[in-house]
Write a protein that holds these residues in place. Structure first.
Motif, PDB file in Angstrom:
ATOM      1  N   HIS A   7      14.797   4.726  -7.140  1.00 46.64           N
ATOM      2  CA  HIS A   7      13.656   4.920  -6.038  1.00 46.64           C
ATOM      3  C   HIS A   7      13.012   6.091  -5.764  1.00 46.64           C
ATOM      4  O   HIS A   7      11.810   6.105  -4.741  1.00 46.64           O
ATOM      5  CB  HIS A   7      14.489   4.671  -4.564  1.00 46.64           C
ATOM      6  N   ASN A  66      18.250  -2.825  -7.818  1.00 49.79           N
ATOM      7  CA  ASN A  66      17.103  -3.282  -7.217  1.00 49.79           C
ATOM      8  C   ASN A  66      16.887  -4.576  -7.590  1.00 49.79           C
ATOM      9  O   ASN A  66      17.339  -5.294  -8.537  1.00 49.79           O
ATOM     10  CB  ASN A  66      16.180  -2.285  -7.270  1.00 49.79           C
ATOM     11  N   HIS A  92      20.201  -5.407  -3.550  1.00 49.59           N
ATOM     12  CA  HIS A  92      20.182  -4.057  -3.064  1.00 49.59           C
ATOM     13  C   HIS A  92      21.726  -3.585  -2.929  1.00 49.59           C
ATOM     14  O   HIS A  92      22.746  -3.795  -2.198  1.00 49.59           O
ATOM     15  CB  HIS A  92      19.713  -3.933  -1.903  1.00 49.59           C
ATOM     16  N   PRO A 141      14.970  -2.176   1.753  1.00 49.51           N
ATOM     17  CA  PRO A 141      13.365  -2.673   2.182  1.00 49.51           C
ATOM     18  C   PRO A 141      13.664  -3.833   3.142  1.00 49.51           C
ATOM     19  O   PRO A 141      14.514  -4.532   3.239  1.00 49.51           O
ATOM     20  CB  PRO A 141      13.142  -3.531   0.745  1.00 49.51           C
ATOM     21  N   PRO A 160      11.729  -7.340   1.611  1.00 48.67           N
ATOM     22  CA  PRO A 160      11.740  -7.184   0.027  1.00 48.67           C
ATOM     23  C   PRO A 160      11.142  -8.098  -0.791  1.00 48.67           C
ATOM     24  O   PRO A 160      10.724  -9.043  -0.108  1.00 48.67           O
ATOM     25  CB  PRO A 160      13.528  -7.604   0.031  1.00 48.67           C
ATOM     26  N   ASP A 180       8.284  -4.688   0.089  1.00 45.48           N
ATOM     27  CA  ASP A 180       8.569  -3.153   0.184  1.00 45.48           C
ATOM     28  C   ASP A 180       9.720  -2.718  -0.889  1.00 45.48           C
ATOM     29  O   ASP A 180      10.606  -3.498  -1.319  1.00 45.48           O
ATOM     30  CB  ASP A 180       9.197  -2.789   1.556  1.00 45.48           C
ATOM     31  N   PRO A 231      12.477   0.213  -2.133  1.00 48.86           N
ATOM     32  CA  PRO A 231      13.314   0.906  -1.630  1.00 48.86           C
ATOM     33  C   PRO A 231      13.007   2.435  -1.666  1.00 48.86           C
ATOM     34  O   PRO A 231      12.429   2.927  -2.602  1.00 48.86           O
ATOM     35  CB  PRO A 231      14.676   0.753  -2.722  1.00 48.86           C
TER      36      PRO A 231
END
Length: 474
Positions: free
Chosen positions: A83, A318, A325, A430, A433, A453, A455
């Protein structure tokens, strides 16, 4: 001016490079430690790694920061958590503003080359002066590169095999395995489809061993083995259900074998993270470690296997075809995993798509009630929001201890470590996501992924260099 470049200017090329070590970084694709002889597998043939291991150090507790192809490689080459790289999801290229340790080596005077799988960014952006690929293994050009390298420079070779990644392809460079005789890891269904797929996979595992042996033999032939660090590792676990992309040991633990100048022989239980590879290689080359590197050098452990430079190792999970997540921390004998989206199926392509025989077999047997709870866990919803495992007592992480009151203090401690790491590294969940790429059991390879989005993006994680906890107080 970089240290090696400065010495070159003062003393001349030959004098400067005489003391600089070489590096061969052999990164395999989708291989778990349990599939190699150096980690106790007696069915899969890896005699060259057995031989090489007698010259160097085998790490029993080496962990990746993510068990997903491109994010893992981007994390390794930058020394940053996924990230924090700006490339935390599958198939995202590394942003051009991210610094790599290969750039540091090249600027210090190293000849740098990538041969085989890239899956990160354009080679020159990453710091490589040259790049090549081949098939099916990706390893076919490596000996030629070793022979044709500039002899007036130290070298860093990023040798990245396509083995052992789907689709599996057989040739004469490794044994052909009988499906009836292959070992079936306990998290998988033991059926004919799984066995056939494993037999093909183990062929490619053995093929990495073939090329490892050829590299060592060539380094010996050139008389440079004693001045070269050879590093063998993987980007993530085997491409099977409950392995690749998962934060269990079958997905997040990597084989790690290091041979080189002043490297001890034997094994070490010291905890290391793949985020430490960049710092360690630069440290061994006596090149300053940039402030962007979040990892820490384990150079001391290479000469003293009893020394551990970190107490905790963190990992993340991810988007990888499906929305995911999860975050994890390994500390001592404990592994803690937190799932932010427990209502969703806990799957990736290698655990959901029916184009893989082992996947189809596992889901069908789960529906018939013929699997253990641990084997069938990924097929059910909701998922546990927290998992806690005693890795020593439960090496395959089949028994979740998070709900047991006698482990509540450990659960709380591990939870706090993850929360501290999230805060200090700028991680986040996110809000919008990236959506699933395909339905649960289909293989809809869409041409374009609509990204959501990422993370950490809302926290500016790409610009954060804080590493989170490395040492603990206990």
């Amino acid at each position: 001016m970089k240290p090696l470049t400065l010495v070159m200017a003062l003393l001349g090329t030959g004098s400067a490079f005489a003391a600089a070590p070489n590096f061969v970084f052999f990164i395999t694709d989708d291989i778990s430690p349990a599939d190699l002889g150096i980690y106790g597998n007696r069915k899969v043939h890896t005699p060259n790694l057995d031989r090489i291991a007698r010259k160097g150090l085998v790490f029993d507790n080496a962990y990746l920061t993510i068990s997903s192809c491109s994010p893992s490689r981007c994390s390794i080459i930058t020394g940053r958590y996924p990230h924090n790289t700006g490339a935390p999801e599958l198939h995202l290229p590394l942003p051009s503003g991210q610094r790599t340790f290969v750039q540091e080596l090249r600027e210090a005077g190293y000849h740098t080359l990538l041969s085989g799988k890239n899956h990160m960014a354009k080679p020159d952006q990453l710091g490589f002066a040259m790049a090549s690929d081949s098939g099916p293994s990706g390893s076919e050009n490596w000996i030629r590169h070793l022979r044709e390298r500039p002899k007036d420079q130290p070298f860093f070779f990023w040798f990245a095999s396509h083995d052992a990644h789907h689709p599996f392809q057989q040739n004469a460079q490794a044994p052909i395995y009988d499906p009836a005789d292959v070992p079936v890891p306990p998290m998988l269904a033991d059926g004919p489809l799984t066995r056939r797929e494993l037999a093909n996979y183990y062929h490619e595992v053995s093929r990495t061993d073939t090329y490892a042996g050829r590299i060592i033999d060539e380094l010996e032939r050139q008389g440079i083995l004693d001045s070269t660090y050879f590093i063998y590792c993987s980007d993530n676990g085997r491409p099977f259900p409950r392995c690749k992309t998962y934060l269990y040991d079958s997905g997040i633990r990597t084989p790690l074998l290091v041979v080189g100048p002043r490297v001890a022989t034997g094994r070490t239980k010291s905890l290391v993270s793949s985020i430490d590879f960049s710092a360690t290689i630069l440290d061994l080359a006596d090149i300053p470690i940039p402030e962007t590197v979040q990892g820490a050098s384990f150079r001391t452990t290479l000469s003293d296997p009893t020394y551990s430079h970190r107490d905790v190792a963190f990992a993340e999970r991810n988007w990888h075809v499906f929305q995911l997540h999860e975050r994890a921390v390994r500390s001592g004998k404990w592994l803690y995993i937190r799932n932010w989206w427990p209502a969703r199926h806990n799957v990736s392509g290698e655990s959901a798509s029916f184009r893989f025989g082992a996947v189809r077999e596992l889901w069908e047997l789960a529906a018939q009630g013929e699997l253990s709870p641990g084997q069938a866990l990924l097929t059910v919803t909701p998922q546990p929001p927290e998992l806690l495992f005693d890795v020593e007592a439960d090496p395959f992480q089949m028994v979740n201890l998070a709900g047991e009151t006698n482990h509540s203090d450990t659960l709380r401690r591990m939870r706090l470590l993850v929360e501290q790491w999230i805060e200090e590294t700028g991680d986040s969940v996110p809000a919008n996501p990236t959506p699933d790429r395909q339905p649960l059991h289909q293989s809809d390879q869409q041409a374009k992924i609509r990204r959501g989005d990422l993370p950490g993006a809302d926290k500016g994680a790409e610009r954060i260099n804080r590493p989170g906890p490395i040492r603990t107080d206990h």
